[in-house]
Design a protein around this motif. Structure first.
Motif, PDB file in Angstrom:
ATOM      1  N   TYR A  63     115.922  13.537  45.951  1.00 48.90           N
ATOM      2  CA  TYR A  63     115.714  14.147  44.649  1.00 48.90           C
ATOM      3  C   TYR A  63     116.060  15.625  44.715  1.00 48.90           C
ATOM      4  O   TYR A  63     116.004  16.253  45.767  1.00 48.90           O
ATOM      5  N   GLU A  64     116.368  16.152  43.558  1.00 50.67           N
ATOM      6  CA  GLU A  64     116.685  17.573  43.518  1.00 50.67           C
ATOM      7  C   GLU A  64     115.457  18.407  43.855  1.00 50.67           C
ATOM      8  O   GLU A  64     114.330  18.069  43.508  1.00 50.67           O
ATOM      9  N   ALA A  65     115.730  19.515  44.488  1.00 47.78           N
ATOM     10  CA  ALA A  65     114.639  20.402  44.872  1.00 47.78           C
ATOM     11  C   ALA A  65     113.809  20.804  43.662  1.00 47.78           C
ATOM     12  O   ALA A  65     112.596  20.982  43.762  1.00 47.78           O
ATOM     13  N   GLU A  66     114.467  20.922  42.517  1.00 44.27           N
ATOM     14  CA  GLU A  66     113.757  21.286  41.288  1.00 44.27           C
ATOM     15  C   GLU A  66     112.635  20.292  40.978  1.00 44.27           C
ATOM     16  O   GLU A  66     111.534  20.673  40.579  1.00 44.27           O
ATOM     17  N   ILE A  67     112.928  19.016  41.156  1.00 46.82           N
ATOM     18  CA  ILE A  67     111.931  17.995  40.855  1.00 46.82           C
ATOM     19  C   ILE A  67     110.814  18.030  41.893  1.00 46.82           C
ATOM     20  O   ILE A  67     109.634  17.938  41.564  1.00 46.82           O
ATOM     21  N   THR A  77     104.222  15.173  36.631  1.00 51.53           N
ATOM     22  CA  THR A  77     103.262  14.161  37.074  1.00 51.53           C
ATOM     23  C   THR A  77     103.834  12.799  36.708  1.00 51.53           C
ATOM     24  O   THR A  77     104.861  12.719  36.014  1.00 51.53           O
ATOM     25  N   PRO A  78     103.205  11.715  37.150  1.00 52.04           N
ATOM     26  CA  PRO A  78     103.707  10.389  36.753  1.00 52.04           C
ATOM     27  C   PRO A  78     103.776  10.204  35.237  1.00 52.04           C
ATOM     28  O   PRO A  78     104.451   9.299  34.761  1.00 52.04           O
ATOM     29  N   ASP A  85     114.648   9.700  36.039  1.00 57.70           N
ATOM     30  CA  ASP A  85     114.762   9.235  37.411  1.00 57.70           C
ATOM     31  C   ASP A  85     113.689   9.862  38.291  1.00 57.70           C
ATOM     32  O   ASP A  85     113.885  10.077  39.463  1.00 57.70           O
ATOM     33  N   TYR A  86     112.578  10.185  37.679  1.00 58.38           N
ATOM     34  CA  TYR A  86     111.568  10.888  38.463  1.00 58.38           C
ATOM     35  C   TYR A  86     110.981   9.974  39.537  1.00 58.38           C
ATOM     36  O   TYR A  86     111.013   8.755  39.411  1.00 58.38           O
ATOM     37  N   PRO A  87     110.450  10.572  40.575  1.00 60.47           N
ATOM     38  CA  PRO A  87     109.938   9.775  41.694  1.00 60.47           C
ATOM     39  C   PRO A  87     108.709   8.970  41.297  1.00 60.47           C
ATOM     40  O   PRO A  87     107.987   9.339  40.376  1.00 60.47           O
ATOM     41  N   CYS A  88     108.481   7.895  42.000  1.00 59.74           N
ATOM     42  CA  CYS A  88     107.293   7.096  41.730  1.00 59.74           C
ATOM     43  C   CYS A  88     106.059   7.844  42.237  1.00 59.74           C
ATOM     44  O   CYS A  88     106.155   8.803  43.000  1.00 59.74           O
ATOM     45  N   GLU A  89     104.917   7.373  41.801  1.00 64.54           N
ATOM     46  CA  GLU A  89     103.693   8.098  42.116  1.00 64.54           C
ATOM     47  C   GLU A  89     103.446   8.181  43.617  1.00 64.54           C
ATOM     48  O   GLU A  89     102.999   9.209  44.130  1.00 64.54           O
ATOM     49  N   ILE A  93     102.786  11.542  45.874  1.00 65.14           N
ATOM     50  CA  ILE A  93     101.624  11.734  46.747  1.00 65.14           C
ATOM     51  C   ILE A  93     102.091  12.082  48.154  1.00 65.14           C
ATOM     52  O   ILE A  93     101.538  12.962  48.817  1.00 65.14           O
ATOM     53  N   ARG A  94     103.168  11.427  48.584  1.00 64.89           N
ATOM     54  CA  ARG A  94     103.677  11.716  49.928  1.00 64.89           C
ATOM     55  C   ARG A  94     104.186  13.150  50.013  1.00 64.89           C
ATOM     56  O   ARG A  94     103.923  13.850  50.984  1.00 64.89           O
TER      57      ARG A  94
END
Ligand SMILES: [Zn+2]
Length: 104
Positions: A63-67, A77-78, A85-89, A93-94
């Motif tokens: 993912y982009e550093a911005e995200i 947040t979720p 295309d945001y990351p999953c929850e 958390i990771r």
């Protein structure tokens, strides 16, 4: 892409030598991808490979550093709309648990 100034092995503190270049695919907002070239450097002392990453890319992150920053700083947040295309929850958390390493 320039060699980082004073690039040294993080273990041995000796200067790194150019090794090769690899292509990495970066996933960005809107399901687009782009390829970036990453130069790899080798420590002549211990032989380990170091990557010379552009400032806007974190190691091993798709993912982009911005995200990533948005997640770490808490404004993505979720529930955030607008990052298709945001990351999953679990990924968020990771990242938070790895925050110290990511920001080094
Ligand atoms: Zn080394």
């Amino acid at each position: 892409m320039a060699i980082k100034e004073n690039a040294v092995c993080s273990d041995c503190r000796v200067p790194l030598k150019y090794y090769d270049s690899v292509l990495r695919i970066i996933r960005t907002k809107g399901r687009k991808t782009r390829q970036i070239k990453i130069q790899r450097f080798r420590c002549s002392h211990c032989g380990c490979i170091h990557r010379n990453l552009p400032d806007d890319v974190f190691p091993y992150k798709q993912y982009e550093a911005e995200i990533i920053r948005g997640v770490l700083e808490g404004f993505i947040t979720p529930e955030t709309i607008g990052y298709e295309d945001y990351p999953c929850e679990m990924t968020m958390i990771r990242w938070k648990s790895q925050k110290t390493q990511l920001l080094l």
